[in-house]
Design an enzyme around this catalytic site. Structure first.
Site, short mmCIF file in Angstrom:
data_model
loop_
_atom_site.label_atom_id
_atom_site.label_comp_id
_atom_site.label_asym_id
_atom_site.label_seq_id
_atom_site.Cartn_x
_atom_site.Cartn_y
_atom_site.Cartn_z
N LYS A 219 13.20 57.65 90.41
CA LYS A 219 13.10 58.93 89.87
C LYS A 219 13.86 58.71 88.52
CE LYS A 219 15.23 62.78 88.84
NZ LYS A 219 14.65 62.95 87.59
N GLU A 300 27.51 56.33 89.69
CA GLU A 300 28.29 55.85 88.35
C GLU A 300 28.06 57.15 87.62
OE1 GLU A 300 30.35 53.39 87.93
OE2 GLU A 300 29.76 52.97 90.03
N CYS A 334 28.21 56.42 78.01
CA CYS A 334 29.05 56.93 79.17
C CYS A 334 30.59 56.27 78.74
CB CYS A 334 29.04 56.37 80.57
SG CYS A 334 28.39 54.63 80.53
N GLU A 431 33.77 65.78 78.98
CA GLU A 431 32.72 64.84 78.33
C GLU A 431 31.86 65.69 77.49
OE1 GLU A 431 29.82 62.81 80.85
OE2 GLU A 431 29.98 60.89 79.73
P1 NAD Z 1 22.34 63.88 84.57
O1 NAD Z 1 23.33 63.83 85.59
O2 NAD Z 1 21.95 65.11 84.11
O3 NAD Z 1 20.68 63.08 85.11
C1 NAD Z 1 20.98 62.08 86.01
C2 NAD Z 1 19.53 61.67 86.58
O4 NAD Z 1 19.69 62.63 87.77
C3 NAD Z 1 18.46 62.26 86.14
O5 NAD Z 1 17.26 61.52 86.44
C4 NAD Z 1 18.21 63.85 86.76
O6 NAD Z 1 16.92 64.10 86.61
C5 NAD Z 1 18.70 63.58 87.71
N1 NAD Z 1 19.22 64.65 88.51
C6 NAD Z 1 19.68 65.96 88.03
N2 NAD Z 1 20.03 66.63 89.07
C7 NAD Z 1 19.76 66.05 90.23
C8 NAD Z 1 19.93 66.48 91.39
N3 NAD Z 1 20.45 67.84 92.18
N4 NAD Z 1 19.71 65.75 92.60
C9 NAD Z 1 19.14 64.48 92.22
N5 NAD Z 1 18.95 64.20 90.89
C10 NAD Z 1 19.33 64.79 90.02
O7 NAD Z 1 22.81 62.81 83.54
P2 NAD Z 1 21.97 62.41 82.13
O8 NAD Z 1 22.41 63.40 81.22
O9 NAD Z 1 20.64 61.83 82.34
O10 NAD Z 1 22.91 61.24 81.63
C11 NAD Z 1 24.13 61.14 80.90
C12 NAD Z 1 25.24 61.07 82.01
O11 NAD Z 1 25.42 60.01 82.34
C13 NAD Z 1 26.65 61.27 80.95
O12 NAD Z 1 27.57 62.03 81.83
C14 NAD Z 1 26.98 59.75 81.24
O13 NAD Z 1 28.47 59.53 81.08
C15 NAD Z 1 26.51 59.31 82.52
N6 NAD Z 1 26.23 57.93 82.52
C16 NAD Z 1 27.26 56.97 83.21
C17 NAD Z 1 27.24 55.52 82.91
C18 NAD Z 1 27.76 54.78 83.98
O14 NAD Z 1 27.74 53.55 84.21
N7 NAD Z 1 28.97 55.55 84.45
C19 NAD Z 1 26.18 55.15 82.47
C20 NAD Z 1 25.08 56.00 81.70
C21 NAD Z 1 25.19 57.27 81.57
#
Ligand code: NAD
Length: 530
Positions: A219, A300, A334, A431
């Protein structure tokens, strides 16, 4: 629209030598810049297509749709996608479960060949993939190139790692026995990926899962489903059997939750925000009717990353490192530096040089290779501007501080620097995920490291110093999963910098490292009496 793809054969491929990172493209060379412009044109002609869900190799159409739009010009549709709902979760998990019965017994060499072939295809069409990233999430050329390069690296690295695990050193042999330790797959995994490294992280988690013998419900983020659809095409071209990866863009709250909660889901590999990661952690922990295992979660999450600048640092290098880490891809990493913690002795001079450098950054359409492109969508822009308003009260604004309007109505925020921020201020703790840097004054180096550790996160950090004693102090005390000295805190390289954070930054999975595939396997001990 349910057609079936004919499964292709995975042609045998062996790694060509030891792992080496994919080189970065030098866009100052005329031929590379030319190739990128051509790719932008070529891909520009392919925007707006409709993509199906792919479940068990079947193309599936849904009533609801996801529109992926170019953040630099929101009127431009990049791809139209289906929207998997709760009703598709069971279908997708069942398809993955069926495929697992065969895929789990496919040899590691064949599974590794699939990844190596996929890497070859992506390498051949590198500029096109860069162009897709520019259109779909607003990456400038170098940022797009780094994302594509990291994708290739993950495929190459995990292919080699799978072969290494398959040939794992035998355990100690008990007298009179032949003893083995076999790393076998877990089962069906949900791979839930973010939009900010929409190619590398999505492909990295997926390829690690399948090369270990698992099958996947993928997904991708609703902000970046097109690049994921393009990756599915690559996998199919490389011979992916139906059902091994099931491509399901959909809403996180409905489809995502349903897959996470499904009794037959064995593990969840997630990268995204802290809030969603913690929610998944909780849902996955609840045992469902008919569930016969404890779900494994690889989570992550976010960061609030600091660069500590010591009074003895190479001043110019420190300023350049902070600017690159804070504003590359508009701070939407991130690992981005969102806090510069500077020793009192050089604080004023640092702030002044930083302001000068930030003001030189160009803001505009990443297709023209500006320094700073748009942020990913309107909601992100509003949230970043909200934090800037808070920041204006919490410190002194010295650069940026506003949206930048363009004729195409892109979602631009000027690179923003707010100085004299207290270590406990909201913009120093939460963040923001945008081009906003808080600068914090520290009394001395020890105080700077203390401040660097004062958030709930622990992802990346960097220290600029020429003093070995200070670096040693930071090595012991600066509590982050990825620590760097005298270089930026972004740009982890597969193999060299296994990636993953401490505390609320996640489960420290160390993607791109020698321990990563263990997370996608379970070890089975077999002892035979001779
Ligand atoms: P997000 O948490 O909004 O979404 C990530 C994924 O989760 C998407 O595919 C989203 O559709 C899905 N999702 C959302 N709600 C869900 C739920 N209730 N159940 C299951 N899936 C769900 O994050 P984003 O905006 O896509 O990405 C940015 C975030 O990701 C920032 O916080 C960034 O720091 C983090 N990030 C972390 C790393 C790392 O390696 N630590 C790397 C890249 C990004």
């Amino acid at each position: 629209m349910a057609t079936l793809v004919t499964p292709t054969v995975i042609l045998p491929r062996a790694p060509k030598g030891a792992f080496r990172n994919e080189p970065f493209t030098d866009f100052s060379r005329h031929e590379n810049a030319h190739a990128m412009r051509e790719a932008l044109e070529r891909v520009g002609d392919r925007l707006g297509h409709e993509y199906p869900l792919i479940i068990g190799g079947e193309r599936v159409c849904t009533a609801g749709k996801i529109e992926s739009r170019n953040p630099a010009r929101p009127a431009q549709l990049v791809g139209l996608h289906q929207k998997a709902g709760v009703e598709h979760a069971d279908q997708a998990v069942q398809a993955a479960l069926n495929a697992f019965e065969t895929w789990r017994f496919v040899g590691a060499d064949e599974r590794a060949s699939l990844l190596l072939h996929a890497a070859e295809i992506i390498r051949e069409r590198k500029f096109d993939f860069c162009a897709w990233l520019t259109y779909e999430v607003g990456k400038n050329w170098a940022e797009a190139d780094a994302d594509v390069g990291e994708t290739i690296d993950f495929l190459e690295f995990y292919a080699r790692e799978a072969l290494r695990l398959a040939a794992a050193t035998p355990p100690i042999q008990y007298p009179g026995e032949h003893d083995e330790l076999l790393y076998i797959p877990l089962g069906v995994g949900a791979v839930i990926s973010p939009w900010n490294f929409p190619f590398a992280i999505m492909a990295g988690m997926t390829s690690a899962a399948i090369v270990s013998g698992n099958t996947v419900v993928l997904k991708p983020s609703s902000d970046s489903p097109t690049i994921a659809a393009r990756f599915m095409e690559v996998l199919e071209e490389a011979g992916l059997p139906p059902g091994v990866v099931n491509f399901c863009p959909g809403s996180g709250a409905s489809f995502g939750n349903a897959v996470v909660a499904h009794a037959k889901t064995r593990f969840i590999a997630f990268t995204g925000s802290k809030e969603v990661g913690l929610d998944i952690h909780e849902r996955a922990a609840k045992t469902q009717l008919g569930q016969i295992w404890i779900k494994r979660t690889i989570l992550e999450m976010g960061g609030k990353d600091s660069i500590v600048v010591s009074a003895d640092a190479d001043f110019d290098a420190a300023v350049a490192g902070v600017v690159a880490s804070a504003f590359g891809f508009s701070g939407q990493k991130c690992s981005a530096c969102s806090r510069a913690i500077v020793e009192d002795a050089i604080y004023e001079a640092f702030v002044e040089r930083l302001r000068e450098q930030v003001e030189k950054l160009t803001v505009g359409d990443p297709a023209t290779n500006s320094n700073i492109g748009p942020v990913v969508n309107e909601a992100a822009m509003k949230s970043i501007l909200y934090y800037i308003d808070i920041g204006k009260k919490e410190g002194r604004l010295v650069a940026g501080g506003k949206a930048v309007e363009t004729p195409d109505k892109g979602y631009y925020v000027a690179p923003t620097v707010i100085v004299d921020v207290a270590p406990s201020a909201r913009i120093a703790q939460e963040e923001i995920f945008g081009p906003v840097l808080a600068v914090i004054r520290a009394r001395d180096f020890d105080h700077a490291v203390e401040i660097a550790n004062n958030t709930e996160f622990g992802l990346t950090g960097s220290v600029y110093s020429t003093d070995r004693v200070k670096l040693d102090h930071a090595r012991r005390r600066f509590h982050v999963g990825n620590l760097y000295f005298n270089r930026k805190c972004t740009g982890a390289m597969v193999g060299a910098h296994p990636f993953g954070g401490f505390n609320m930054s996640g489960t420290d999975s160390k993607a791109g490292g020698p321990d990563y595939l263990y997370l996608f396997t379970q070890a089975k001990s077999v002892g035979e009496k001779l």
